[in-house]
Design a protein around this motif. Structure first.
Motif, PDB file in Angstrom:
ATOM      1  N   VAL A   6       5.296  12.642 -28.854  1.00 49.92           N
ATOM      2  CA  VAL A   6       6.528  12.073 -29.383  1.00 49.92           C
ATOM      3  C   VAL A   6       7.749  12.901 -28.992  1.00 49.92           C
ATOM      4  N   ASP A   7       8.892  12.245 -28.930  1.00 57.45           N
ATOM      5  CA  ASP A   7      10.164  12.889 -28.611  1.00 57.45           C
ATOM      6  C   ASP A   7      11.184  12.429 -29.643  1.00 57.45           C
ATOM      7  N   ALA A   8      11.487  13.307 -30.603  1.00 59.71           N
ATOM      8  CA  ALA A   8      12.389  12.947 -31.694  1.00 59.71           C
ATOM      9  C   ALA A   8      13.792  12.631 -31.199  1.00 59.71           C
ATOM     10  N   GLU A   9      14.229  13.284 -30.125  1.00 59.84           N
ATOM     11  CA  GLU A   9      15.574  13.028 -29.613  1.00 59.84           C
ATOM     12  C   GLU A   9      15.714  11.595 -29.098  1.00 59.84           C
ATOM     13  N   VAL A  10      14.663  11.068 -28.478  1.00 55.15           N
ATOM     14  CA  VAL A  10      14.687   9.682 -28.001  1.00 55.15           C
ATOM     15  C   VAL A  10      14.764   8.731 -29.198  1.00 55.15           C
ATOM     16  N   VAL A  11      14.016   9.054 -30.252  1.00 49.80           N
ATOM     17  CA  VAL A  11      14.061   8.229 -31.458  1.00 49.80           C
ATOM     18  C   VAL A  11      15.466   8.239 -32.048  1.00 49.80           C
ATOM     19  N   MET A  12      16.070   9.414 -32.127  1.00 52.37           N
ATOM     20  CA  MET A  12      17.437   9.530 -32.658  1.00 52.37           C
ATOM     21  C   MET A  12      18.410   8.681 -31.852  1.00 52.37           C
ATOM     22  N   HIS A  13      18.243   8.713 -30.531  1.00 51.06           N
ATOM     23  CA  HIS A  13      19.156   7.974 -29.655  1.00 51.06           C
ATOM     24  C   HIS A  13      19.112   6.483 -29.949  1.00 51.06           C
ATOM     25  N   PHE A  14      17.909   5.902 -29.943  1.00 50.77           N
ATOM     26  CA  PHE A  14      17.808   4.462 -30.130  1.00 50.77           C
ATOM     27  C   PHE A  14      18.100   4.051 -31.571  1.00 50.77           C
ATOM     28  N   ALA A  15      17.741   4.902 -32.529  1.00 54.57           N
ATOM     29  CA  ALA A  15      18.069   4.587 -33.920  1.00 54.57           C
ATOM     30  C   ALA A  15      19.574   4.594 -34.135  1.00 54.57           C
ATOM     31  N   SER A  16      20.256   5.516 -33.465  1.00 59.60           N
ATOM     32  CA  SER A  16      21.715   5.573 -33.590  1.00 59.60           C
ATOM     33  C   SER A  16      22.389   4.373 -32.942  1.00 59.60           C
ATOM     34  N   LEU A  17      21.680   3.702 -32.030  1.00 53.77           N
ATOM     35  CA  LEU A  17      22.193   2.478 -31.411  1.00 53.77           C
ATOM     36  C   LEU A  17      21.928   1.247 -32.266  1.00 53.77           C
ATOM     37  N   GLY A  18      21.196   1.434 -33.371  1.00 51.53           N
ATOM     38  CA  GLY A  18      20.995   0.329 -34.301  1.00 51.53           C
ATOM     39  C   GLY A  18      19.599  -0.253 -34.336  1.00 51.53           C
ATOM     40  N   TYR A  19      18.596   0.451 -33.790  1.00 49.53           N
ATOM     41  CA  TYR A  19      17.242  -0.085 -33.739  1.00 49.53           C
ATOM     42  C   TYR A  19      16.288   0.688 -34.642  1.00 49.53           C
ATOM     43  N   ASN A  20      15.323  -0.050 -35.214  1.00 52.34           N
ATOM     44  CA  ASN A  20      14.176   0.605 -35.838  1.00 52.34           C
ATOM     45  C   ASN A  20      13.248   1.051 -34.710  1.00 52.34           C
ATOM     46  N   VAL A  21      12.911   2.339 -34.685  1.00 50.89           N
ATOM     47  CA  VAL A  21      12.187   2.892 -33.544  1.00 50.89           C
ATOM     48  C   VAL A  21      10.946   3.654 -34.014  1.00 50.89           C
ATOM     49  N   LEU A  22       9.823   3.397 -33.366  1.00 53.81           N
ATOM     50  CA  LEU A  22       8.610   4.188 -33.588  1.00 53.81           C
ATOM     51  C   LEU A  22       8.142   4.750 -32.256  1.00 53.81           C
ATOM     52  N   PHE A  23       8.052   6.064 -32.183  1.00 54.91           N
ATOM     53  CA  PHE A  23       7.531   6.761 -30.998  1.00 54.91           C
ATOM     54  C   PHE A  23       6.161   7.299 -31.393  1.00 54.91           C
ATOM     55  N   ILE A  24       5.108   6.807 -30.766  1.00 56.34           N
ATOM     56  CA  ILE A  24       3.751   7.162 -31.183  1.00 56.34           C
ATOM     57  C   ILE A  24       3.134   8.248 -30.303  1.00 56.34           C
ATOM     58  N   ASP A  25       2.275   9.043 -30.916  1.00 58.31           N
ATOM     59  CA  ASP A  25       1.408   9.970 -30.191  1.00 58.31           C
ATOM     60  C   ASP A  25       0.034   9.316 -30.069  1.00 58.31           C
ATOM     61  N   TYR A  26      -0.522   9.300 -28.871  1.00 59.27           N
ATOM     62  CA  TYR A  26      -1.888   8.806 -28.727  1.00 59.27           C
ATOM     63  C   TYR A  26      -2.763   9.788 -27.960  1.00 59.27           C
ATOM     64  N   ARG A  27      -2.170  10.871 -27.432  1.00 57.29           N
ATOM     65  CA  ARG A  27      -2.974  11.821 -26.647  1.00 57.29           C
ATOM     66  C   ARG A  27      -3.914  12.630 -27.530  1.00 57.29           C
TER      67      ARG A  27
END
Length: 275
Positions: free
Chosen positions: A78-99
């Motif tokens: 997961v990359d929290a900064e990517v989540v912050m970016h898209f959430a700040s644009l107005g989206y509900n965002v889930l970044f999953i770990d599967y490794r």
């Protein structure tokens, strides 16, 4: 079972993604325009327990524009900064770990003992081969994690449309997801477009793979080009022509299999001038 060939339809037609999620929040924090949560929730049931999925979830403080599932490359998390970016644009965002379990990593998706090959570091032959059936591979488990990621987003925002974004081998997961989960409304694929069985065998080459039962099982149940014909949502594909792992020419073949699409190709060529 070793001679069983599962197709995109038979592999996923009875998959159950409706089990209770049993969410546990690790910690939450806020930025100026979004709330971020590190979270665990349950995935599919195996004979020895349920998968516990780790992810970072972000939601905007303003009304949501939609939901987004992000699936990284197989060796990434997961990359929290990517989540912050898209959430700040107005989206509900889930970044999953599967490794799964990984060195020097505190939070990760936990797989039951009967499917330890779903951990990237323990994937073994299940990454490149289907020795028994496609549902006994790391790919099946990774797509199952993504499907429960869709369930998580639906529970958080039931009426929202859902887009998925996959990077590199994460794109191959998203091809399966887009083809078999009707809850997906749009897909973005970065680099990955299947043809893993043809690794290092280029389209214009005279070389070919050796067709046997194992290769047929992989081609029918794992490789993304087998799933493309079932994708009905809008698709955006981005890649480069010089990537050593993902053949752009073969990617075009995958895209040509997607039905009912208004196809548009745009090639960018960048140049640099040095003084």
């Amino acid at each position: 079972m070793a001679d069983t060939i599962l197709t995109p339809v038979t592999l996923w037609q009875s998959f159950d993604d409706t089990l209770p999620l049993k969410e546990v929040k690790v910690n939450s924090y806020s930025i100026q325009s979004a709330n971020i949560t590190n979270v665990y929730f349950s995935g599919r049931q195996t004979s020895m327990g349920r998968v516990r999925i780790f992810g970072v979830y972000g939601e905007p403080t303003t009304p949501s524009k939609g939901s987004l599932l992000i699936v990284p490359d197989a060796s990434d998390t997961v990359d929290a900064e990517v989540v912050m970016h898209f959430a700040s644009l107005g989206y509900n965002v889930l970044f999953i770990d599967y490794r799964g379990e990984y060195e020097n990593t505190k939070d990760f998706t936990k797989y039951p003992e009967d499917i330890t090959y779903a951990n990237y570091n323990e994937r073994g032959r299940t990454f490149d081969y289907v020795d028994t059936t496609a549902n006994k591979t790391c790919w099946y488990e990774w797509v199952a994690v993504a499907r429960y990621g869709i369930s998580y987003l639906k529970e958080k925002n039931p009426d929202s449309k859902i887009g998925i974004v996959g990077s590199k081998y994460g794109s191959n997961i998203c091809w399966q997801l887009a083809a078999t989960d009707s809850r997906v409304d749009a897909s973005v694929f970065l680099f990955g477009a299947g043809w893993q069985a043809y690794q290092n065998i280029f389209k214009q080459s005279d070389d070919d793979i050796e067709f046997n039962e194992e290769r047929c099982r992989f081609l029918a149940g794992i490789d993304a080009q087998a799933y493309a014909q079932y994708v009905e949502c809008p698709v955006l594909y981005l890649s480069s022509t010089n990537n050593s792992e993902f053949d752009a020419e073969r990617a075009v073949d995958t895209l040509s299999r997607v039905k009912n699409q208004n196809t548009c190709w745009h090639n960018f060529v960048s140049t640099s001038t040095y003084a």
